[in-house]
Design a protein around this motif. Structure first.
Motif, PDB file in Angstrom:
ATOM      1  N   ALA A  34      22.954  13.351  69.956  1.00 38.74           N
ATOM      2  CA  ALA A  34      22.612  11.928  69.943  1.00 38.74           C
ATOM      3  C   ALA A  34      21.163  11.809  69.529  1.00 38.74           C
ATOM      4  N   GLY A  35      20.881  10.942  68.582  1.00 39.90           N
ATOM      5  CA  GLY A  35      19.492  10.781  68.165  1.00 39.90           C
ATOM      6  C   GLY A  35      19.432  10.324  66.722  1.00 39.90           C
ATOM      7  N   HIS A  36      18.282  10.594  66.096  1.00 41.63           N
ATOM      8  CA  HIS A  36      18.131  10.166  64.690  1.00 41.63           C
ATOM      9  C   HIS A  36      18.462  11.300  63.723  1.00 41.63           C
ATOM     10  N   HIS A  37      18.753  12.495  64.259  1.00 44.12           N
ATOM     11  CA  HIS A  37      19.207  13.623  63.438  1.00 44.12           C
ATOM     12  C   HIS A  37      18.215  13.978  62.338  1.00 44.12           C
ATOM     13  N   CYS A  38      16.927  13.791  62.603  1.00 47.76           N
ATOM     14  CA  CYS A  38      15.892  14.065  61.597  1.00 47.76           C
ATOM     15  C   CYS A  38      16.175  13.308  60.309  1.00 47.76           C
ATOM     16  N   ALA A  39      16.689  12.099  60.441  1.00 50.72           N
ATOM     17  CA  ALA A  39      16.982  11.267  59.264  1.00 50.72           C
ATOM     18  C   ALA A  39      16.650   9.817  59.601  1.00 50.72           C
ATOM     19  N   GLN A  40      15.393   9.562  59.968  1.00 51.85           N
ATOM     20  CA  GLN A  40      15.007   8.211  60.388  1.00 51.85           C
ATOM     21  C   GLN A  40      15.211   7.163  59.289  1.00 51.85           C
ATOM     22  N   PRO A  41      14.899   7.479  58.008  1.00 59.59           N
ATOM     23  CA  PRO A  41      15.170   6.461  56.981  1.00 59.59           C
ATOM     24  C   PRO A  41      16.660   6.084  56.892  1.00 59.59           C
ATOM     25  N   LEU A  42      17.533   7.041  57.184  1.00 62.04           N
ATOM     26  CA  LEU A  42      18.966   6.717  57.192  1.00 62.04           C
ATOM     27  C   LEU A  42      19.301   5.811  58.376  1.00 62.04           C
ATOM     28  N   MET A  43      18.685   6.074  59.537  1.00 62.49           N
ATOM     29  CA  MET A  43      18.893   5.201  60.710  1.00 62.49           C
ATOM     30  C   MET A  43      18.434   3.773  60.384  1.00 62.49           C
ATOM     31  N   ASP A  44      17.263   3.674  59.707  1.00 56.78           N
ATOM     32  CA  ASP A  44      16.760   2.352  59.320  1.00 56.78           C
ATOM     33  C   ASP A  44      17.783   1.643  58.429  1.00 56.78           C
ATOM     34  N   HIS A  45      18.353   2.402  57.506  1.00 56.40           N
ATOM     35  CA  HIS A  45      19.356   1.827  56.603  1.00 56.40           C
ATOM     36  C   HIS A  45      20.592   1.368  57.382  1.00 56.40           C
ATOM     37  N   LEU A  46      21.008   2.160  58.374  1.00 59.10           N
ATOM     38  CA  LEU A  46      22.186   1.794  59.170  1.00 59.10           C
ATOM     39  C   LEU A  46      21.852   0.677  60.171  1.00 59.10           C
ATOM     40  N   GLY A  47      20.534   0.474  60.394  1.00 59.66           N
ATOM     41  CA  GLY A  47      20.120  -0.590  61.312  1.00 59.66           C
ATOM     42  C   GLY A  47      20.267  -0.194  62.774  1.00 59.66           C
ATOM     43  N   VAL A  48      20.183   1.093  63.050  1.00 63.22           N
ATOM     44  CA  VAL A  48      20.277   1.579  64.441  1.00 63.22           C
ATOM     45  C   VAL A  48      19.149   2.583  64.675  1.00 63.22           C
ATOM     46  N   PRO A  49      18.693   2.738  65.948  1.00 62.65           N
ATOM     47  CA  PRO A  49      17.652   3.737  66.203  1.00 62.65           C
ATOM     48  C   PRO A  49      18.233   5.148  66.256  1.00 62.65           C
ATOM     49  N   ALA A  50      19.519   5.237  66.502  1.00 65.40           N
ATOM     50  CA  ALA A  50      20.137   6.541  66.726  1.00 65.40           C
ATOM     51  C   ALA A  50      21.646   6.399  66.561  1.00 65.40           C
ATOM     52  N   THR A  51      22.324   7.528  66.358  1.00 64.14           N
ATOM     53  CA  THR A  51      23.792   7.529  66.423  1.00 64.14           C
ATOM     54  C   THR A  51      24.228   8.692  67.312  1.00 64.14           C
ATOM     55  N   ALA A  52      25.487   8.651  67.700  1.00 63.95           N
ATOM     56  CA  ALA A  52      26.113   9.814  68.321  1.00 63.95           C
ATOM     57  C   ALA A  52      26.817  10.565  67.187  1.00 63.95           C
ATOM     58  N   ARG A  53      26.782  11.885  67.245  1.00 63.88           N
ATOM     59  CA  ARG A  53      27.373  12.660  66.150  1.00 63.88           C
ATOM     60  C   ARG A  53      28.205  13.812  66.698  1.00 63.88           C
ATOM     61  N   ALA A  54      29.452  13.860  66.253  1.00 65.60           N
ATOM     62  CA  ALA A  54      30.302  15.014  66.559  1.00 65.60           C
ATOM     63  C   ALA A  54      30.447  15.815  65.268  1.00 65.60           C
ATOM     64  N   SER A  55      30.154  17.096  65.319  1.00 67.47           N
ATOM     65  CA  SER A  55      30.309  17.913  64.111  1.00 67.47           C
ATOM     66  C   SER A  55      31.122  19.147  64.448  1.00 67.47           C
ATOM     67  N   PHE A  56      31.960  19.539  63.488  1.00 65.30           N
ATOM     68  CA  PHE A  56      32.943  20.586  63.734  1.00 65.30           C
ATOM     69  C   PHE A  56      32.558  21.909  63.091  1.00 65.30           C
ATOM     70  N   GLY A  57      33.076  22.967  63.670  1.00 64.71           N
ATOM     71  CA  GLY A  57      32.896  24.307  63.140  1.00 64.71           C
ATOM     72  C   GLY A  57      34.219  25.031  63.095  1.00 64.71           C
ATOM     73  N   ILE A  58      34.151  26.273  62.718  1.00 64.83           N
ATOM     74  CA  ILE A  58      35.349  27.085  62.498  1.00 64.83           C
ATOM     75  C   ILE A  58      36.147  27.289  63.786  1.00 64.83           C
ATOM     76  N   TYR A  59      35.470  27.146  64.936  1.00 68.50           N
ATOM     77  CA  TYR A  59      36.102  27.441  66.231  1.00 68.50           C
ATOM     78  C   TYR A  59      36.660  26.207  66.911  1.00 68.50           C
ATOM     79  N   ASN A  60      36.525  25.017  66.307  1.00 72.99           N
ATOM     80  CA  ASN A  60      37.023  23.797  66.953  1.00 72.99           C
ATOM     81  C   ASN A  60      38.479  23.554  66.605  1.00 72.99           C
ATOM     82  N   ASP A  61      39.149  22.823  67.495  1.00 70.77           N
ATOM     83  CA  ASP A  61      40.532  22.454  67.201  1.00 70.77           C
ATOM     84  C   ASP A  61      40.844  21.083  67.804  1.00 70.77           C
ATOM     85  N   GLU A  62      42.143  20.740  67.781  1.00 68.80           N
ATOM     86  CA  GLU A  62      42.553  19.404  68.217  1.00 68.80           C
ATOM     87  C   GLU A  62      42.257  19.168  69.702  1.00 68.80           C
ATOM     88  N   ASP A  63      42.168  20.229  70.486  1.00 71.27           N
ATOM     89  CA  ASP A  63      41.788  20.100  71.902  1.00 71.27           C
ATOM     90  C   ASP A  63      40.389  19.518  72.038  1.00 71.27           C
TER      91      ASP A  63
END
Ligand code: PMP
Length: 401
Positions: free
Chosen positions: A355-384
């Motif tokens: 949760a945060g600005h993800h080192c992309a503050q200009p993108l947050m400004d564009h989205l009009g939010v100070p921060a987002t929540a982010r879920a990111s997947f890797g090779i070990y993730n699944d439907e669970d």
């Protein structure tokens, strides 16, 4: 099915014990045991310096170090190991290009084209060099669904543009750049293209010739390898025309107090004792992810992202950001709840998101939010993991509802 069988894969990651739902791979990937074991050997029974020793252990380590370079070259579809510069991470790779190539090739009035979704590490080094030489920065806007707007880019590039630097995959939105088209547009005005491959390298088949870019950077720790190592790729001819970035041992041809001459690339950019253990770890990491095939990770993670988006769309208070087709990264917000509170409540459910600005503050400004929540997947993730995220978010909604 696009999905990998992850039970067996998860077992290879000591960092994922106790059914932890790790959804922060875009920040850094967990490391498989083969990587940790390779580093333990490299730092233990095999350990010695590279390049200088006359004894067998050091000679062997030098061979292993250069074998890693050759392996990285094959992974990236480079034509030669001389095109591979080991750096500390993507951040250092971009700083190297900005300072070395930038100060040698940019002059007052030149322009650098970035995009609205860049990571700070692909913004700040360019601002630093622009300020130094008197160059200007332009920002390519995004399409409504969060992709770099290549129509706009093509219409606005001019011969004053000397560098175009773009994320191959966005670390916030998962947007995938049409790199070939971006390269074509950059080259049409005589500009170079640098691709920030931090999020693409762990997910997509890389082929430098096919991409058509001039510089490519990536970080080892996002590739299931260790922190402290990354790669800068450029053609040897390009690298050899660039001045050194740091001075010291291992990067020279001949040193006298009157004049020092430099080694050819890649050595000229690798001053000092390199990150030996980390480079060996990176070799093991690339062997590991390559063993799944070139497109398996992208298919697996983008299918999990699509499944997540479908589930989150059903929760009325959630806003999703980014394109329909995401490379395994989903950013969202929830009406009336700060992303940090989402992250804290999910943590209680054994679900780790960023949760945060993800080192992309200009993108947050564009989205009009100070921060987002982010879920990111890797090779070990699944439907669970997706189900645990959705359960957790339903709890967040109940608490704040
Ligand atoms: N670019 C992108 C798109 C990233 O996701 C990151 C890491 N979050 C970086 C650059 C910087 O990478 P590092 O911190 O490993 O140097």
């Amino acid at each position: 099915s696009p999905f990998l069988q992850v039970e067996h894969i998860r077992d290879q990651f000591p960092g994922l014990a106790n059914n932890w739902h790790y959804l922060d791979t875009a920040a850094t990937a967990q490391k498989p045991k083969v990587v940790l074991d390779a580093m333990m050997r490299a730092g233990g029974v095999d350990y010695a310096t590279v390049h200088r020793g006359v004894y067998a252990r050091s000679a062997n380590m030098s061979v292993a170090f250069e074998a890693a370079r050759t392996r990285v070259a094959r992974f990236m579809g480079a034509t030669s190991a001389d095109e591979i510069v080991f750096v500390r991470g993507a951040t250092e790779g971009i700083n190297l290009v900005a300072h070395s190539w930038g100060t040698a090739n940019l002059t007052a009035g030149d322009r650098i084209m970035l995009s609205q979704l860049e990571h700070h590490s692909n913004i700040v080094p360019w601002q630093m060099v622009a300020e130094k030489v008197g160059a200007f920065i332009d920002v390519c806007p995004l399409t409504k669904d969060g992709q770099i707007d290549l129509d706009w880019l093509e219409a606005h590039l001019t011969p004053a543009h000397k560098m175009v630097a773009l994320a191959h995959v966005s670390n916030v939105l998962g947007s995938v750049l049409d790199a070939k088209r971006a390269a074509h547009a950059a080259h049409a005005v005589g500009a170079k293209l640098l691709l920030d491959g931090c999020q693409a390298a762990p997910r997509m088949h890389l082929d430098m010739a096919a991409l058509g870019c001039d510089f490519y950077v990536m970080s080892g720790h996002k590739l299931y390898g260790p922190t402290g190592v990354g790669v800068l790729w450029a053609q040897a001819e390009t690298l050899n025309a660039m001045p050194p970035y740091q001075g010291g041992g291992a990067m020279i041809d001949r040193v006298t107090f009157e004049k020092t001459t430099y080694a050819p690339a890649p050595s000229r950019f690798e001053a000092g004792t390199p990150m030996i253990i980390e480079v060996i770890g990176l070799h093991a990491a690339i062997d590991f992810i390559d063993s799944f095939g070139p497109d398996a990770l992208f298919a697996h993670e983008s299918a999990l992202a699509a499944q997540t988006c479908d589930a989150l769309r059903a929760i009325s208070s959630i806003t999703l950001y980014g394109p329909e087709q995401s490379a395994g990264i989903v950013s969202f917000s929830m009406v009336g709840v700060h992303p940090h509170d989402i992250g804290t409540i999910l943590d209680e459910e054994n679900v780790a998101i960023r949760a945060g600005h993800h080192c992309a503050q200009p993108l947050m400004d564009h989205l009009g939010v100070p921060a987002t929540a982010r879920a990111s997947f890797g090779i070990y993730n699944d439907e669970d993991d997706v189900a645990a995220l959705v359960r957790g978010l339903e709890r967040v909604k109940r608490i704040f509802g």
